[in-house]
Write a protein that holds these residues in place. Structure first.
Motif, short mmCIF file in Angstrom:
data_model
loop_
_atom_site.label_atom_id
_atom_site.label_comp_id
_atom_site.label_asym_id
_atom_site.label_seq_id
_atom_site.Cartn_x
_atom_site.Cartn_y
_atom_site.Cartn_z
N ARG B 31 7.26 3.08 7.80
CA ARG B 31 8.37 3.93 8.27
C ARG B 31 9.41 3.10 9.01
O ARG B 31 10.59 3.37 8.93
CB ARG B 31 7.84 5.03 9.18
CG ARG B 31 7.04 6.10 8.42
CD ARG B 31 6.84 7.33 9.30
NE ARG B 31 8.10 7.80 9.81
CZ ARG B 31 8.28 8.39 11.00
NH1 ARG B 31 7.26 8.58 11.80
NH2 ARG B 31 9.47 8.79 11.38
N VAL B 32 8.95 2.11 9.79
CA VAL B 32 9.86 1.20 10.48
C VAL B 32 9.35 -0.21 10.24
O VAL B 32 8.19 -0.51 10.53
CB VAL B 32 9.89 1.48 12.00
CG1 VAL B 32 10.77 0.46 12.72
CG2 VAL B 32 10.39 2.90 12.28
N ALA B 39 6.56 -2.10 14.58
CA ALA B 39 6.62 -1.48 13.26
C ALA B 39 5.89 -0.15 13.30
O ALA B 39 5.00 0.05 14.13
CB ALA B 39 5.99 -2.40 12.22
N VAL B 40 6.25 0.73 12.40
CA VAL B 40 5.59 2.04 12.34
C VAL B 40 5.13 2.30 10.91
O VAL B 40 5.91 2.16 9.96
CB VAL B 40 6.55 3.16 12.79
CG1 VAL B 40 5.83 4.51 12.77
CG2 VAL B 40 7.12 2.88 14.18
N LEU B 41 3.86 2.63 10.78
CA LEU B 41 3.28 3.00 9.49
C LEU B 41 2.87 4.46 9.55
O LEU B 41 2.22 4.88 10.52
CB LEU B 41 2.02 2.17 9.20
CG LEU B 41 2.15 0.65 9.13
CD1 LEU B 41 0.77 0.01 9.04
CD2 LEU B 41 3.00 0.27 7.91
N SER B 42 3.22 5.24 8.55
CA SER B 42 2.63 6.57 8.49
C SER B 42 1.18 6.39 8.05
O SER B 42 0.83 5.41 7.40
CB SER B 42 3.39 7.46 7.51
OG SER B 42 3.26 6.95 6.21
N CYS B 43 0.35 7.29 8.43
CA CYS B 43 -1.08 7.05 8.28
C CYS B 43 -1.76 8.24 7.64
O CYS B 43 -1.62 9.37 8.10
CB CYS B 43 -1.66 6.79 9.67
SG CYS B 43 -3.40 6.46 9.60
N GLY B 45 -5.22 8.49 6.96
CA GLY B 45 -6.65 8.17 6.98
C GLY B 45 -6.94 7.30 8.17
O GLY B 45 -6.27 7.39 9.19
N ASP B 46 -7.94 6.43 8.03
CA ASP B 46 -8.22 5.48 9.08
C ASP B 46 -7.33 4.25 8.92
O ASP B 46 -6.92 3.91 7.81
CB ASP B 46 -9.69 5.05 9.03
CG ASP B 46 -10.63 6.17 9.48
OD1 ASP B 46 -10.15 7.11 10.15
OD2 ASP B 46 -11.82 6.10 9.16
N VAL B 47 -7.07 3.57 10.04
CA VAL B 47 -6.31 2.32 10.01
C VAL B 47 -7.30 1.17 10.17
O VAL B 47 -8.15 1.21 11.06
CB VAL B 47 -5.34 2.26 11.19
CG1 VAL B 47 -4.46 1.03 11.07
CG2 VAL B 47 -4.52 3.50 11.26
N VAL B 48 -7.18 0.16 9.34
CA VAL B 48 -8.08 -0.99 9.38
C VAL B 48 -7.24 -2.22 9.72
O VAL B 48 -6.20 -2.45 9.12
CB VAL B 48 -8.82 -1.15 8.04
CG1 VAL B 48 -9.80 -2.31 8.09
CG2 VAL B 48 -9.54 0.15 7.69
N LEU B 49 -7.68 -2.99 10.72
CA LEU B 49 -6.88 -4.10 11.25
C LEU B 49 -7.71 -5.38 11.37
O LEU B 49 -8.85 -5.35 11.83
CB LEU B 49 -6.36 -3.74 12.65
CG LEU B 49 -5.39 -2.56 12.74
CD1 LEU B 49 -5.23 -2.10 14.17
CD2 LEU B 49 -4.04 -2.96 12.15
N ARG B 147 -7.62 3.51 4.88
CA ARG B 147 -8.85 3.89 4.20
C ARG B 147 -9.04 5.38 4.43
O ARG B 147 -8.76 5.86 5.55
CB ARG B 147 -9.99 3.09 4.82
CG ARG B 147 -11.24 3.02 3.99
CD ARG B 147 -12.25 2.09 4.63
NE ARG B 147 -12.91 2.73 5.75
CZ ARG B 147 -13.81 2.15 6.53
NH1 ARG B 147 -14.15 0.89 6.32
NH2 ARG B 147 -14.37 2.79 7.52
N GLY B 150 -13.81 9.00 6.86
CA GLY B 150 -15.17 9.34 6.46
C GLY B 150 -15.85 8.25 5.65
O GLY B 150 -17.08 8.22 5.56
#
Lengths: 335, 335
Positions: B31-32, B39-43, B45-49, B147, B150
């Motif tokens: 998104r940004v 930065a901005v990510l629409s999400c 599910g789960d976020v994996v980093l 991801r 669940g």
């Protein structure tokens, strides 16, 4: 002889660091923390991500602060960016580069600071990476935060007629850094307050989150490279000019006293110093009351420093009845 | 004289890098992107980093590969961790430390590689940080992926009776690294294949995602520090032992030929070499058929190398009719 990271070896060191790092607090969004290939955060909105590295000799000297303080500071710097985007911190990843002669106790102190720094902003350390290097220490932090979907924040919403506000006391950190660089100066209380501002920045993260959630700012960013350069960035992104009032910028008695006693350029500290980790906000005139009340609730010292003007008027500083153009000066790492 | 980053200055350099970085692809979750405080990510599910740093002289030498290749590689290494957790890459943050004498063209080549590497995995560069340092180049990448909620992945699900599978040709990258370190050796095709495996790793990220989404693996991790040490980690997390078959591990004719010609220890490359960026999987016996079919669809060379056994049996290597204990050897940055 104190034990070094080379004595200990990577695997044992990582295990020792993991023991220092606490588990994520109850109710946090951390589903998988350190010790896997990657961390997993459950997500209830947008994910906000930022990264910043602190390099020894460039950004800090180990004699300036202890390891724990350095850890706290590395987290605060990243949390500042999240707050400026209106995001609540959730998790921090830390990549360390350590010379082989680094003492294990120092590294564990750093880990304590990272852990406590993450807690301060209601987050936790969720992962990382360690490497032994020749040369200097570096600490890279990536901060993740969350924000309700649909919210907007950024630098591009300012328009002519908005009020310009900043939080905190700009320039103290830059003065503190210069004082730390000088060889054995005896520091009075004012100078020590400046040193503290550098060593222990306190970005108003929760305030930034409320400003975005309550839609009280038209544009916002954190001030990390110096007010002048960051204001230029905000104006460029928004397509506007700005007019600052010198009387409102240079009125910090603490900085004035420290600058006078130690021969620092107060004006340069405020405009070009950098590392303030405070917020620069463009506020619509009709939101200024709510903005000020929010600042009071968060115990944040917010001050109006000028206003947004039409782009043709440029970026100027009003002083002693005259207006001068404000140069986009700030900290250039490469110069 | 080629222009250096010190000649150019930080602001102009960042602008030039941003011009190289492409916009996020249509339909991505970005998104940004770069150019804001975060930065901005629409999400969804789960976020994996995950985060990983590559340091000059520790992890690479600039004479081993060009800047673009180095950028591709830095992204691949991080994408590998996401794939092992079953996450689709979305965005990458990059923190660069550059000596002041670094040539601008080299940095822009690096940026191209980072951009193209992100594209290769359907992601984009969403932010970063640049600092001028004394000493060596370092490239820190943080990768974000998503991801479905669940889903589970990780190292702790293996149980006795599972089959152990790996992707790719373990040990080639380690052999390639050793060949790059030797002073002017003339390399045949087999050796060049090993060098390519080091320079241009191709982690099976999409395959990893499918394995997690289709629940075809009981435990999975990427092999980055060497099979032996990583297998020990998986077994410890799962509370199991393992038995490997030497005949299935040391059957790569390319590695065998390169090792013989250049006097490399093939066994050490396979077991302790590291930097394979392939997957180690524990697969329930009744899922092995589906696992193999998935590998075929993804054009991934997957091979069964042994099985999971009870914890009391330890971790052993069967060779020439005998069993020997497999040491947890691998790359220790600090030794």
């Amino acid at each position: 002889m104190a034990r070094t990271v080379a004595d200990m070896g990577e695997i044992e060191l990582v295990t020792a660091i993991m023991e220092v790092l606490a588990d994520a607090p109850d109710g946090s969004s951390v589903r998988v923390g350190p010790g896997n290939d990657a961390a997993v955060l459950s997500c209830a909105g947008d994910v906000v991500l930022t990264t910043d590295s602190q390099h020894e000799t460039v950004h800090f000297e180990t004699r300036w602060m202890d390891a724990r303080q350095l850890g706290l500071r590395a987290i605060a710097i990243n949390a500042s960016d999240l707050g400026a985007m209106g995001a609540r911190p959730t998790g921090f990843l830390v990549a360390l580069a350590l010379p082989k002669a680094t003492e294990v106790d120092w590294v564990l102190g750093l880990a304590e600071g990272l852990r406590d720094g993450a807690r301060r902003y209601d987050g936790s350390i969720i992962g990382g990476d360690v490497a032994a290097v020749e040369g200097a220490i570096s600490i890279n932090v990536t901060a993740a935060g969350e924000r309700a979907p649909g919210l907007r924040a950024g630098r591009d919403g300012a328009r002519s007629g908005d009020e310009l506000w900043v939080t905190g006391w700009l320039g103290r950190a830059a003065a503190g850094r210069q004082l730390l660089q000088s060889v054995s100066v005896e520091l009075g209380d004012d100078a020590l307050a400046c040193v503290r501002a550098f060593v222990d920045p306190a970005p108003p993260v929760r305030f930034g989150v409320e400003l975005v959630e309550a839609e009280l700012v038209a544009a916002m960013m954190d001030i990390s490279d110096g007010l002048a350069i960051d204001l230029h960035r905000l104006c460029r992104a928004s397509g506007v000019g700005a007019r600052l009032e010198a009387t409102r910028l240079f009125d910090d008695p603490t900085l004035a006293a420290a600058a006078q006693r130690h021969g620092l350029d107060r004006r340069d500290c405020v405009l070009g110093g950098g590392e303030d980790y405070e917020l620069l906000c463009a506020v619509r005139a009709d939101a200024a009351g709510d903005f000020q009340r929010a600042a009071k609730r968060h115990d944040v010292a917010a001050r109006s420093i000028g206003e947004v003007v039409a782009p043709g008027e440029g970026i100027t500083l009003l002083e002693d009845g005259g207006a001068e153009s404000l140069e986009s000066s700030g900290w250039d790492h490469f110069s």
